[in-house]
Design a protein around this motif. Structure first.
Motif, mmCIF file in Angstrom:
data_model
loop_
_atom_site.group_PDB
_atom_site.id
_atom_site.type_symbol
_atom_site.label_atom_id
_atom_site.label_comp_id
_atom_site.label_asym_id
_atom_site.label_seq_id
_atom_site.Cartn_x
_atom_site.Cartn_y
_atom_site.Cartn_z
ATOM 1 N N LYS A 104 67.293 67.267 36.836
ATOM 2 C CA LYS A 104 67.916 68.180 35.884
ATOM 3 C C LYS A 104 68.012 67.539 34.504
ATOM 4 O O LYS A 104 68.181 66.332 34.384
ATOM 5 N N ARG A 105 67.907 68.357 33.495
ATOM 6 C CA ARG A 105 68.033 67.890 32.123
ATOM 7 C C ARG A 105 69.494 67.555 31.826
ATOM 8 O O ARG A 105 70.389 68.346 32.095
ATOM 9 N N GLN A 106 69.717 66.371 31.245
ATOM 10 C CA GLN A 106 71.082 65.921 30.992
ATOM 11 C C GLN A 106 71.433 65.982 29.507
ATOM 12 O O GLN A 106 70.583 65.711 28.650
ATOM 13 N N ASN A 107 72.661 66.337 29.219
ATOM 14 C CA ASN A 107 73.130 66.400 27.832
ATOM 15 C C ASN A 107 73.445 65.005 27.307
ATOM 16 O O ASN A 107 73.820 64.110 28.061
ATOM 17 N N PHE A 108 73.291 64.833 26.006
ATOM 18 C CA PHE A 108 73.609 63.563 25.349
ATOM 19 C C PHE A 108 74.969 63.670 24.679
ATOM 20 O O PHE A 108 75.242 64.618 23.942
ATOM 21 N N TYR A 109 75.856 62.703 24.942
ATOM 22 C CA TYR A 109 77.187 62.662 24.346
ATOM 23 C C TYR A 109 77.265 61.443 23.439
ATOM 24 O O TYR A 109 77.135 60.311 23.901
ATOM 25 N N LYS A 282 76.656 60.461 31.070
ATOM 26 C CA LYS A 282 77.601 60.689 32.171
ATOM 27 C C LYS A 282 76.937 60.582 33.539
ATOM 28 O O LYS A 282 77.324 61.268 34.494
ATOM 29 N N ILE A 283 75.930 59.721 33.644
ATOM 30 C CA ILE A 283 75.248 59.509 34.914
ATOM 31 C C ILE A 283 75.651 58.149 35.469
ATOM 32 O O ILE A 283 75.396 57.118 34.851
ATOM 33 N N PRO A 284 76.293 58.098 36.623
ATOM 34 C CA PRO A 284 76.702 56.812 37.194
ATOM 35 C C PRO A 284 75.515 56.020 37.731
ATOM 36 O O PRO A 284 74.424 56.568 37.922
ATOM 37 N N SER A 285 75.723 54.740 37.983
ATOM 38 C CA SER A 285 74.663 53.874 38.505
ATOM 39 C C SER A 285 74.495 54.118 40.001
ATOM 40 O O SER A 285 75.206 53.535 40.821
#
Length: 439
Positions: A104-109, A282-285
Protein backbone atom coordinates in the motif's frame (compact mmCIF):
# COMPACT_ATOMS: atom_id res chain seq x y z
CA UNK A 1 41.98 -8.92 2.71
CA UNK A 2 41.83 -12.03 0.54
CA UNK A 3 40.58 -11.33 -3.00
CA UNK A 4 38.34 -14.40 -2.67
CA UNK A 5 36.08 -12.41 -0.35
CA UNK A 6 35.83 -9.32 -2.55
CA UNK A 7 32.86 -9.31 -4.95
CA UNK A 8 33.70 -8.51 -8.56
CA UNK A 9 31.71 -6.06 -10.67
CA UNK A 10 29.44 -8.79 -12.04
CA UNK A 11 28.44 -9.74 -8.49
CA UNK A 12 27.47 -6.23 -7.39
CA UNK A 13 23.74 -5.90 -6.66
CA UNK A 14 21.80 -2.92 -7.97
CA UNK A 15 18.26 -3.37 -6.67
CA UNK A 16 16.03 -4.73 -3.90
CA UNK A 17 13.82 -7.81 -4.36
CA UNK A 18 10.72 -8.25 -2.20
CA UNK A 19 10.49 -11.77 -0.81
CA UNK A 20 7.42 -13.99 -0.87
CA UNK A 21 5.04 -13.69 2.07
CA UNK A 22 5.42 -16.54 4.55
CA UNK A 23 2.45 -18.60 5.73
CA UNK A 24 3.81 -18.58 9.26
CA UNK A 25 6.36 -16.52 11.21
CA UNK A 26 7.99 -17.02 14.60
CA UNK A 27 8.93 -13.57 15.85
CA UNK A 28 11.68 -13.81 18.53
CA UNK A 29 11.04 -11.89 21.73
CA UNK A 30 14.76 -11.01 21.86
CA UNK A 31 15.78 -8.51 19.18
CA UNK A 32 18.40 -6.40 20.99
CA UNK A 33 21.36 -7.51 23.04
CA UNK A 34 20.53 -8.76 26.56
CA UNK A 35 16.92 -7.53 26.40
CA UNK A 36 14.12 -10.11 26.53
CA UNK A 37 10.64 -8.78 25.82
CA UNK A 38 7.38 -10.07 27.28
CA UNK A 39 4.61 -11.17 24.90
CA UNK A 40 1.60 -8.85 24.72
CA UNK A 41 -0.57 -11.37 22.84
CA UNK A 42 -2.05 -14.77 23.65
CA UNK A 43 -2.68 -17.93 21.60
CA UNK A 44 -5.83 -17.62 19.51
CA UNK A 45 -5.67 -13.80 19.39
CA UNK A 46 -5.98 -12.02 16.05
CA UNK A 47 -3.26 -9.49 15.17
CA UNK A 48 -2.79 -6.94 12.41
CA UNK A 49 0.40 -6.08 10.56
CA UNK A 50 2.48 -3.70 12.66
CA UNK A 51 0.73 -4.48 15.96
CA UNK A 52 2.97 -4.45 19.04
CA UNK A 53 3.32 -8.05 20.21
CA UNK A 54 6.21 -7.70 22.64
CA UNK A 55 7.98 -5.13 24.81
CA UNK A 56 10.47 -4.99 27.65
CA UNK A 57 8.11 -4.07 30.47
CA UNK A 58 10.89 -3.72 33.05
CA UNK A 59 12.75 -1.16 30.89
CA UNK A 60 11.90 2.47 30.18
CA UNK A 61 10.22 3.78 27.01
CA UNK A 62 13.49 3.81 25.09
CA UNK A 63 13.53 0.03 24.63
CA UNK A 64 12.51 -1.06 21.15
CA UNK A 65 9.10 -2.70 20.81
CA UNK A 66 8.46 -5.82 18.71
CA UNK A 67 5.74 -5.92 16.04
CA UNK A 68 3.89 -8.49 13.97
CA UNK A 69 5.17 -8.49 10.35
CA UNK A 70 1.96 -10.04 9.05
CA UNK A 71 -1.78 -10.03 9.85
CA UNK A 72 -3.01 -13.30 11.28
CA UNK A 73 -3.74 -15.42 14.32
CA UNK A 74 -1.33 -16.14 17.16
CA UNK A 75 -0.85 -19.90 17.19
CA UNK A 76 1.34 -20.12 20.28
CA UNK A 77 4.26 -18.71 22.26
CA UNK A 78 6.98 -21.21 21.30
CA UNK A 79 10.58 -21.93 22.20
CA UNK A 80 13.14 -21.90 19.39
CA UNK A 81 16.78 -21.39 18.51
CA UNK A 82 17.77 -17.87 17.41
CA UNK A 83 20.32 -17.06 14.67
CA UNK A 84 23.02 -16.35 17.26
CA UNK A 85 22.62 -19.84 18.75
CA UNK A 86 20.76 -18.71 21.86
CA UNK A 87 17.44 -20.29 22.88
CA UNK A 88 14.35 -18.28 23.70
CA UNK A 89 10.67 -17.51 23.21
CA UNK A 90 8.98 -16.42 19.99
CA UNK A 91 5.44 -15.48 18.96
CA UNK A 92 4.19 -17.88 16.28
CA UNK A 93 1.68 -16.26 13.90
CA UNK A 94 -0.27 -17.83 11.02
CA UNK A 95 -1.00 -15.56 8.05
CA UNK A 96 -4.61 -14.41 7.51
CA UNK A 97 -6.40 -11.14 6.88
CA UNK A 98 -5.47 -7.86 5.19
CA UNK A 99 -2.15 -6.04 5.37
CA UNK A 100 -1.84 -2.56 6.87
CA UNK A 101 1.38 -1.45 5.12
CA UNK A 102 2.62 -4.08 2.66
CA UNK A 103 1.61 -3.33 -0.92
CA UNK A 104 0.00 0.00 0.00
CA UNK A 105 1.07 3.56 -0.67
CA UNK A 106 2.15 5.29 2.54
CA UNK A 107 1.76 8.95 3.46
CA UNK A 108 4.77 11.09 4.36
CA UNK A 109 4.67 12.99 7.68
CA UNK A 110 7.19 15.81 7.95
CA UNK A 111 9.26 15.30 11.11
CA UNK A 112 9.83 19.07 11.41
CA UNK A 113 6.47 19.33 13.18
CA UNK A 114 7.58 16.97 15.99
CA UNK A 115 9.70 17.82 19.00
CA UNK A 116 12.68 15.68 20.03
CA UNK A 117 10.83 13.83 22.80
CA UNK A 118 8.04 12.82 20.44
CA UNK A 119 10.55 11.61 17.82
CA UNK A 120 12.48 9.59 20.38
CA UNK A 121 9.27 7.85 21.44
CA UNK A 122 8.37 7.16 17.79
CA UNK A 123 11.76 5.52 17.27
CA UNK A 124 11.22 3.37 20.36
CA UNK A 125 7.60 2.54 19.56
CA UNK A 126 8.66 1.78 15.97
CA UNK A 127 11.03 -0.89 17.25
CA UNK A 128 14.13 0.59 15.61
CA UNK A 129 17.27 -1.41 16.38
CA UNK A 130 20.73 0.00 15.68
CA UNK A 131 22.47 -2.67 13.58
CA UNK A 132 25.74 -0.76 13.08
CA UNK A 133 27.47 -3.52 15.08
CA UNK A 134 25.43 -6.56 14.06
CA UNK A 135 26.87 -8.67 16.91
CA UNK A 136 25.64 -6.11 19.46
CA UNK A 137 22.22 -4.83 18.29
CA UNK A 138 20.78 -2.21 20.62
CA UNK A 139 17.73 0.02 20.83
CA UNK A 140 18.57 3.19 18.92
CA UNK A 141 16.26 5.28 21.10
CA UNK A 142 18.00 4.14 24.27
CA UNK A 143 21.41 4.79 22.71
CA UNK A 144 20.39 8.30 21.62
CA UNK A 145 18.88 9.01 25.03
CA UNK A 146 22.25 8.21 26.62
CA UNK A 147 24.57 9.99 24.18
CA UNK A 148 22.49 13.17 23.87
CA UNK A 149 23.46 13.95 27.48
CA UNK A 150 27.04 14.55 26.30
CA UNK A 151 28.29 18.11 25.80
CA UNK A 152 29.01 17.71 22.07
CA UNK A 153 27.28 14.60 20.69
CA UNK A 154 28.30 13.58 17.16
CA UNK A 155 26.46 11.39 14.64
CA UNK A 156 28.51 8.96 12.53
CA UNK A 157 26.81 7.32 9.54
CA UNK A 158 28.39 4.41 7.67
CA UNK A 159 27.16 3.95 4.09
CA UNK A 160 28.94 0.66 3.43
CA UNK A 161 28.89 -2.70 5.18
CA UNK A 162 30.98 -3.73 8.17
CA UNK A 163 31.89 -6.99 6.44
CA UNK A 164 33.34 -6.52 2.91
CA UNK A 165 31.46 -9.62 1.70
CA UNK A 166 28.08 -8.02 2.44
CA UNK A 167 26.30 -5.48 0.23
CA UNK A 168 23.14 -4.62 2.19
CA UNK A 169 24.05 -1.09 3.36
CA UNK A 170 25.80 -0.28 0.09
CA UNK A 171 22.74 -1.22 -2.01
CA UNK A 172 20.28 0.56 0.28
CA UNK A 173 22.36 3.76 0.26
CA UNK A 174 21.69 3.98 -3.47
CA UNK A 175 18.15 2.66 -3.79
CA UNK A 176 16.70 4.37 -0.69
CA UNK A 177 18.80 7.55 -0.77
CA UNK A 178 15.93 9.94 0.03
CA UNK A 179 14.85 7.93 3.07
CA UNK A 180 18.49 7.65 4.13
CA UNK A 181 18.91 11.44 4.12
CA UNK A 182 15.57 11.87 5.91
CA UNK A 183 16.58 9.38 8.59
CA UNK A 184 19.92 11.12 9.14
CA UNK A 185 18.21 14.49 9.59
CA UNK A 186 15.77 13.00 12.11
CA UNK A 187 18.56 11.45 14.19
CA UNK A 188 20.52 14.71 14.12
CA UNK A 189 17.49 16.56 15.44
CA UNK A 190 16.69 14.21 18.29
CA UNK A 191 20.38 13.82 19.20
CA UNK A 192 20.82 17.61 19.06
CA UNK A 193 24.15 16.99 17.32
CA UNK A 194 26.10 19.79 15.70
CA UNK A 195 28.43 17.49 13.78
CA UNK A 196 27.76 14.76 11.22
CA UNK A 197 30.45 12.37 9.98
CA UNK A 198 29.63 10.31 6.89
CA UNK A 199 31.87 7.31 6.21
CA UNK A 200 31.75 6.25 2.57
CA UNK A 201 33.59 3.62 0.57
CA UNK A 202 35.47 4.40 -2.63
CA UNK A 203 33.62 1.49 -4.15
CA UNK A 204 30.20 3.02 -3.48
CA UNK A 205 28.05 4.88 -5.95
CA UNK A 206 27.46 7.96 -3.84
CA UNK A 207 23.98 9.34 -3.32
CA UNK A 208 23.48 12.89 -4.68
CA UNK A 209 23.50 14.61 -1.28
CA UNK A 210 27.06 13.46 -0.65
CA UNK A 211 28.74 14.48 -3.90
CA UNK A 212 28.21 18.20 -3.51
CA UNK A 213 30.56 20.67 -1.83
CA UNK A 214 31.01 20.80 1.94
CA UNK A 215 29.17 24.13 2.07
CA UNK A 216 26.14 22.58 0.39
CA UNK A 217 26.33 19.57 2.68
CA UNK A 218 26.43 21.79 5.78
CA UNK A 219 23.41 23.69 4.51
CA UNK A 220 21.53 20.50 3.57
CA UNK A 221 21.86 18.95 7.03
CA UNK A 222 22.13 22.12 9.12
CA UNK A 223 25.30 20.94 10.86
CA UNK A 224 29.04 20.70 10.27
CA UNK A 225 29.49 17.73 7.91
CA UNK A 226 32.71 15.76 7.43
CA UNK A 227 32.92 13.08 4.73
CA UNK A 228 35.47 10.35 5.44
CA UNK A 229 36.44 8.18 2.47
CA UNK A 230 37.34 4.62 3.45
CA UNK A 231 38.05 1.60 1.29
CA UNK A 232 35.67 -0.99 2.76
CA UNK A 233 37.79 -3.85 1.39
CA UNK A 234 40.79 -2.76 3.47
CA UNK A 235 39.42 -4.88 6.30
CA UNK A 236 38.74 -4.05 9.08
CA UNK A 237 37.33 -0.71 7.97
CA UNK A 238 33.74 -0.62 9.20
CA UNK A 239 33.99 -0.62 12.99
CA UNK A 240 33.53 2.49 15.14
CA UNK A 241 37.21 2.47 16.12
CA UNK A 242 38.43 2.39 12.52
CA UNK A 243 36.04 5.15 11.41
CA UNK A 244 36.73 7.33 14.47
CA UNK A 245 40.47 6.93 13.95
CA UNK A 246 40.21 8.01 10.31
CA UNK A 247 38.03 10.96 11.31
CA UNK A 248 40.46 12.04 14.05
CA UNK A 249 43.33 12.01 11.58
CA UNK A 250 41.38 13.89 8.90
CA UNK A 251 40.17 16.76 11.13
CA UNK A 252 43.31 16.69 13.32
CA UNK A 253 41.25 16.34 16.51
CA UNK A 254 42.96 16.57 19.91
CA UNK A 255 40.51 14.03 21.36
CA UNK A 256 41.46 10.39 21.72
CA UNK A 257 39.68 7.80 19.58
CA UNK A 258 38.07 6.40 22.74
CA UNK A 259 36.70 9.85 23.69
CA UNK A 260 35.31 10.37 20.19
CA UNK A 261 33.50 7.02 20.37
CA UNK A 262 32.04 7.74 23.82
CA UNK A 263 30.51 11.00 22.61
CA UNK A 264 29.00 9.66 19.39
CA UNK A 265 26.18 7.56 17.99
CA UNK A 266 27.26 5.30 15.12
CA UNK A 267 24.54 4.11 12.75
CA UNK A 268 24.47 2.26 9.44
CA UNK A 269 22.30 2.81 6.37
CA UNK A 270 19.76 0.20 7.49
CA UNK A 271 19.20 1.96 10.82
CA UNK A 272 18.83 5.43 9.28
CA UNK A 273 16.23 4.13 6.81
CA UNK A 274 14.36 2.36 9.64
CA UNK A 275 14.17 5.72 11.46
CA UNK A 276 12.67 7.36 8.38
CA UNK A 277 10.10 4.58 8.12
CA UNK A 278 9.15 4.76 11.81
CA UNK A 279 8.90 8.57 12.05
CA UNK A 280 8.06 9.89 8.57
CA UNK A 281 5.92 6.98 7.33
CA UNK A 282 4.62 5.46 10.61
CA UNK A 283 5.85 2.02 9.57
CA UNK A 284 7.36 -0.05 12.41
CA UNK A 285 10.43 -2.26 11.97
CA UNK A 286 8.81 -5.56 10.99
CA UNK A 287 10.69 -6.30 7.75
CA UNK A 288 14.44 -6.62 7.19
CA UNK A 289 16.76 -6.25 4.22
CA UNK A 290 19.17 -9.17 3.85
CA UNK A 291 21.93 -9.87 1.33
CA UNK A 292 21.42 -13.50 0.31
CA UNK A 293 24.40 -15.17 -1.36
CA UNK A 294 26.62 -18.25 -1.29
CA UNK A 295 27.74 -21.01 -3.59
CA UNK A 296 24.34 -22.71 -3.29
CA UNK A 297 22.77 -19.85 -5.31
CA UNK A 298 23.14 -19.01 -8.98
CA UNK A 299 23.15 -15.28 -8.16
CA UNK A 300 23.04 -13.11 -5.05
CA UNK A 301 20.33 -10.59 -4.15
CA UNK A 302 19.17 -8.20 -1.45
CA UNK A 303 15.78 -9.41 -0.26
CA UNK A 304 13.17 -7.69 1.86
CA UNK A 305 11.72 -10.36 4.15
CA UNK A 306 9.59 -10.58 7.28
CA UNK A 307 11.10 -10.65 10.75
CA UNK A 308 10.38 -14.15 12.03
CA UNK A 309 10.58 -15.89 8.65
CA UNK A 310 12.70 -19.03 8.85
CA UNK A 311 16.03 -19.51 7.07
CA UNK A 312 14.50 -22.66 5.55
CA UNK A 313 11.71 -20.57 4.03
CA UNK A 314 14.19 -18.10 2.55
CA UNK A 315 16.28 -20.96 1.14
CA UNK A 316 13.17 -22.40 -0.52
CA UNK A 317 12.34 -18.96 -1.88
CA UNK A 318 15.78 -18.91 -3.52
CA UNK A 319 15.32 -22.40 -4.98
CA UNK A 320 17.70 -24.17 -2.57
CA UNK A 321 16.87 -27.62 -1.21
CA UNK A 322 17.54 -28.25 2.48
CA UNK A 323 19.62 -31.34 1.73
CA UNK A 324 22.07 -29.25 -0.31
CA UNK A 325 22.81 -26.74 2.47
CA UNK A 326 25.90 -27.53 4.50
CA UNK A 327 26.07 -24.35 6.54
CA UNK A 328 24.31 -21.00 6.90
CA UNK A 329 26.51 -18.00 7.70
CA UNK A 330 24.88 -14.81 9.00
CA UNK A 331 26.32 -11.26 8.74
CA UNK A 332 29.40 -11.98 6.67
CA UNK A 333 32.29 -14.42 6.41
CA UNK A 334 34.70 -12.32 8.47
CA UNK A 335 32.81 -11.50 11.68
CA UNK A 336 29.57 -13.39 11.17
CA UNK A 337 28.56 -16.72 12.68
CA UNK A 338 27.00 -20.04 11.69
CA UNK A 339 23.26 -20.52 12.26
CA UNK A 340 22.79 -23.75 14.24
CA UNK A 341 19.27 -24.49 13.00
CA UNK A 342 17.91 -23.96 9.46
CA UNK A 343 14.43 -23.49 10.96
CA UNK A 344 15.64 -20.59 13.12
CA UNK A 345 13.74 -17.31 12.55
CA UNK A 346 15.28 -14.18 11.06
CA UNK A 347 15.71 -11.29 13.51
CA UNK A 348 16.17 -7.54 13.03
CA UNK A 349 19.94 -7.87 13.35
CA UNK A 350 20.29 -10.29 10.41
CA UNK A 351 21.75 -8.33 7.47
CA UNK A 352 23.10 -11.13 5.29
CA UNK A 353 22.60 -14.86 4.78
CA UNK A 354 25.19 -17.01 3.00
CA UNK A 355 24.08 -20.54 2.08
CA UNK A 356 27.13 -22.80 1.80
CA UNK A 357 26.88 -26.10 -0.09
CA UNK A 358 27.48 -29.34 1.82
CA UNK A 359 30.43 -30.37 -0.37
CA UNK A 360 32.32 -27.16 0.49
CA UNK A 361 32.33 -27.76 4.25
CA UNK A 362 35.66 -28.92 5.64
CA UNK A 363 36.82 -29.88 9.11
CA UNK A 364 37.50 -26.84 11.29
CA UNK A 365 37.85 -28.58 14.65
CA UNK A 366 39.97 -26.57 17.04
CA UNK A 367 43.10 -27.86 18.74
CA UNK A 368 45.56 -26.27 21.19
CA UNK A 369 47.33 -22.93 20.91
CA UNK A 370 50.55 -23.31 18.88
CA UNK A 371 51.89 -19.99 20.21
CA UNK A 372 52.86 -19.05 16.66
CA UNK A 373 51.98 -15.38 17.24
CA UNK A 374 50.02 -15.00 13.98
CA UNK A 375 47.00 -13.61 15.83
CA UNK A 376 49.11 -10.87 17.42
CA UNK A 377 50.82 -10.05 14.12
CA UNK A 378 47.54 -9.56 12.25
CA UNK A 379 45.72 -7.64 15.02
CA UNK A 380 45.09 -4.02 14.00
CA UNK A 381 44.59 -3.06 17.65
CA UNK A 382 48.02 -4.47 18.63
CA UNK A 383 46.55 -7.02 21.07
CA UNK A 384 47.92 -10.44 22.00
CA UNK A 385 44.83 -12.67 21.57
CA UNK A 386 46.67 -15.87 22.48
CA UNK A 387 47.61 -14.38 25.88
CA UNK A 388 43.96 -13.56 26.64
CA UNK A 389 42.97 -17.03 25.44
CA UNK A 390 45.39 -18.69 27.87
CA UNK A 391 44.06 -16.47 30.65
CA UNK A 392 40.40 -17.41 30.17
CA UNK A 393 40.71 -21.03 29.05
CA UNK A 394 43.77 -22.22 30.94
CA UNK A 395 43.68 -19.89 33.94
CA UNK A 396 47.10 -18.39 33.24
CA UNK A 397 47.68 -15.24 35.31
CA UNK A 398 48.53 -12.19 33.21
CA UNK A 399 49.25 -8.51 33.94
CA UNK A 400 46.21 -6.25 34.26
CA UNK A 401 47.22 -4.23 31.20
CA UNK A 402 46.62 -7.26 29.01
CA UNK A 403 43.11 -7.62 30.44
CA UNK A 404 42.41 -3.90 29.99
CA UNK A 405 43.64 -4.06 26.38
CA UNK A 406 40.60 -6.20 25.45
CA UNK A 407 38.52 -3.00 25.42
CA UNK A 408 40.40 -1.94 22.27
CA UNK A 409 39.19 -4.98 20.30
CA UNK A 410 37.00 -4.01 17.34
CA UNK A 411 35.60 -7.52 16.92
CA UNK A 412 36.95 -7.86 13.38
CA UNK A 413 37.86 -11.55 13.97
CA UNK A 414 41.05 -11.38 11.91
CA UNK A 415 42.73 -13.33 14.71
CA UNK A 416 40.25 -16.17 14.16
CA UNK A 417 40.89 -16.27 10.42
CA UNK A 418 44.68 -16.42 10.89
CA UNK A 419 44.80 -18.96 13.73
CA UNK A 420 46.11 -22.31 12.42
CA UNK A 421 44.59 -24.05 15.46
CA UNK A 422 41.13 -22.60 14.68
CA UNK A 423 40.75 -21.18 18.20
CA UNK A 424 37.76 -18.87 18.96
CA UNK A 425 40.06 -15.98 19.86
CA UNK A 426 37.67 -13.15 18.98
CA UNK A 427 34.92 -14.70 21.09
CA UNK A 428 37.31 -15.11 24.03
CA UNK A 429 38.33 -11.45 23.82
CA UNK A 430 34.65 -10.48 23.87
CA UNK A 431 34.24 -12.52 27.07
CA UNK A 432 37.14 -10.60 28.62
CA UNK A 433 35.62 -7.28 27.52
CA UNK A 434 32.31 -8.13 29.14
CA UNK A 435 34.01 -9.69 32.21
CA UNK A 436 31.84 -12.82 31.92
CA UNK A 437 34.40 -15.14 33.50
CA UNK A 438 35.96 -15.70 36.90
CA UNK A 439 39.68 -15.89 37.63
Amino acid sequence: MSPDFVPNKKELINDITVGFLPKVVRVPLVQEKNIECSPLVNPGQKVVEGQVIGEAVEKDYASAKIHSPIPGVVKDIVSCTFPDGKFGKAVEIFLSGKFSFTGKRQNFYDSKSYDSSSILKMISDGGVINTFASRSPVSLAEQINRIKQMDEPVLFVRLYDEDPCVQTDMVLSRTYSEMLVDGIKIILKVLDAKKLVVATSRQDVFIPAFVTSKEELDEEFGVDVTVVNINQYDYPAGGNREIASRYKKQVKSDKSVTSIIKEAVFVDTVTAISVSEAVSYKIPSEKVFVHVAGNSLKSSAVLKVCVGESFASIAKMCGIERKNIGRIIVNGYMNGYAVPDIDAPVTKYVKSIFFIAEHDIFNKADSVCLRCGKCAYVCRSKLSPYVLYDHVINGVKIPQQYIDSASLCSGCSLCNSECPANLPLSQIIQIVKEKKYER
